[in-house]
Write an enzyme that holds these catalytic residues in place. Structure first.
Site, mmCIF file in Angstrom:
data_model
loop_
_atom_site.group_PDB
_atom_site.id
_atom_site.type_symbol
_atom_site.label_atom_id
_atom_site.label_comp_id
_atom_site.label_asym_id
_atom_site.label_seq_id
_atom_site.Cartn_x
_atom_site.Cartn_y
_atom_site.Cartn_z
ATOM 1 N N THR A 91 26.522 42.305 34.004
ATOM 2 C CA THR A 91 25.570 42.374 35.108
ATOM 3 C C THR A 91 26.177 43.204 36.234
ATOM 4 O O THR A 91 27.353 43.064 36.564
ATOM 5 C CB THR A 91 25.200 40.976 35.622
ATOM 6 N N ASP A 110 28.601 37.834 33.053
ATOM 7 C CA ASP A 110 27.839 37.730 34.297
ATOM 8 C C ASP A 110 28.819 37.907 35.453
ATOM 9 O O ASP A 110 29.327 36.949 36.024
ATOM 10 C CB ASP A 110 27.134 36.381 34.382
ATOM 11 N N ALA A 111 29.088 39.171 35.768
ATOM 12 C CA ALA A 111 30.120 39.511 36.744
ATOM 13 C C ALA A 111 29.550 40.050 38.050
ATOM 14 O O ALA A 111 30.211 40.007 39.079
ATOM 15 C CB ALA A 111 31.069 40.547 36.146
ATOM 16 N N LYS A 112 28.332 40.592 37.991
ATOM 17 C CA LYS A 112 27.657 41.147 39.166
ATOM 18 C C LYS A 112 28.556 42.115 39.935
ATOM 19 O O LYS A 112 28.638 42.076 41.156
ATOM 20 C CB LYS A 112 27.145 40.031 40.074
ATOM 21 N N ARG A 113 29.213 43.002 39.201
ATOM 22 C CA ARG A 113 30.052 44.006 39.841
ATOM 23 C C ARG A 113 29.168 45.071 40.490
ATOM 24 O O ARG A 113 28.030 45.257 40.099
ATOM 25 C CB ARG A 113 30.994 44.646 38.816
#
Length: 204
Positions: free
Chosen positions: A121, A94-97
């Site tokens: 993510t 869950d990095a939301k890059r």
């Protein structure tokens, strides 16, 4: 992990359970703080207790990156432990890059080639070139942010264009031209459950 393998595991366990590994060192049980790597020790206990019921684990990068090298080591050990002991589990970083060009290419390399997680993510709001570097990895997935559960999601995600289409609907519709359902999933916050029907019309 392929779509077929994930679905098989979901059916076998009769579960959609994804366990978040958002391990805050300031909230760990005191007895674990004497461990050489207290974050990994905590994660290991959670994983061992939930593996029979879970189909996925989702470590949130902020909880590891905030600890520098110690946190990254804990993340590596956690991912390795799951892969070696529970290989049927789907691992989501869950990095939301959401950067572009070489930056996203290196993020993809870090998570898919170095860590070896199954999915990451990604925020799509810089467009296709912020997402495409994460695509094309065999049996790896992009989990695209589309409709999140936070209060601020109303600031942008629910705004409508002149035709009444909401921004999150445009994101889902447009992104389906970038990848198939064998390499892309979507984040829809649990508090937005009433919109599942709308989303499934776009991405059944």
């Amino acid at each position: 992990m392929t779509r077929e393998e994930l679905i098989k595991n979901i059916k076998s366990k009769q579960s959609f359970l994804c366990v978040g590994l958002d391990s805050d060192i300031k909230k760990l049980p005191a007895h674990l703080l004497s461990e050489p790597n207290s974050i990994f020790a905590f994660n290991k206990a959670i994983i061992d207790a939930t593996a029979p019921y879970a189909v996925a684990y989702k470590p949130n990068m902020a909880f590891y990156e905030s600890l520098g090298a110690q946190g990254w080591t804990a993340l590596e050990e956690t991912v390795s432990y799951i892969q070696n002991n529970y290989p049927d589990q789907f691992i989501i970083a869950d990095a939301k890059r959401g950067d572009i060009g070489n930056t996203s290419t290196l993020y993809a390399r870090s998570f898919f080639e170095h860590l070896g997680v199954d999915a990451i993510t990604v925020a799509p709001y810089m467009g296709q070139d912020s997402v495409s570097p994460f695509l094309g990895y065999d049996s790896k997935w992009v989990v695209l942010l589309s409709l999140t559960s936070n209060k601020g999601s109303h600031d942008f995600q629910l705004t409508e264009d002149k035709n009444g289409k909401r921004l999150f609907e445009n994101v889902i519709e447009t992104s389906q031209q970038w990848a198939s359902d064998k390499e892309m999933m979507y984040v829809v916050g649990a508090t937005q459950g009433k919109m599942f029907a709308d989303i499934r019309k776009i991405a059944p």
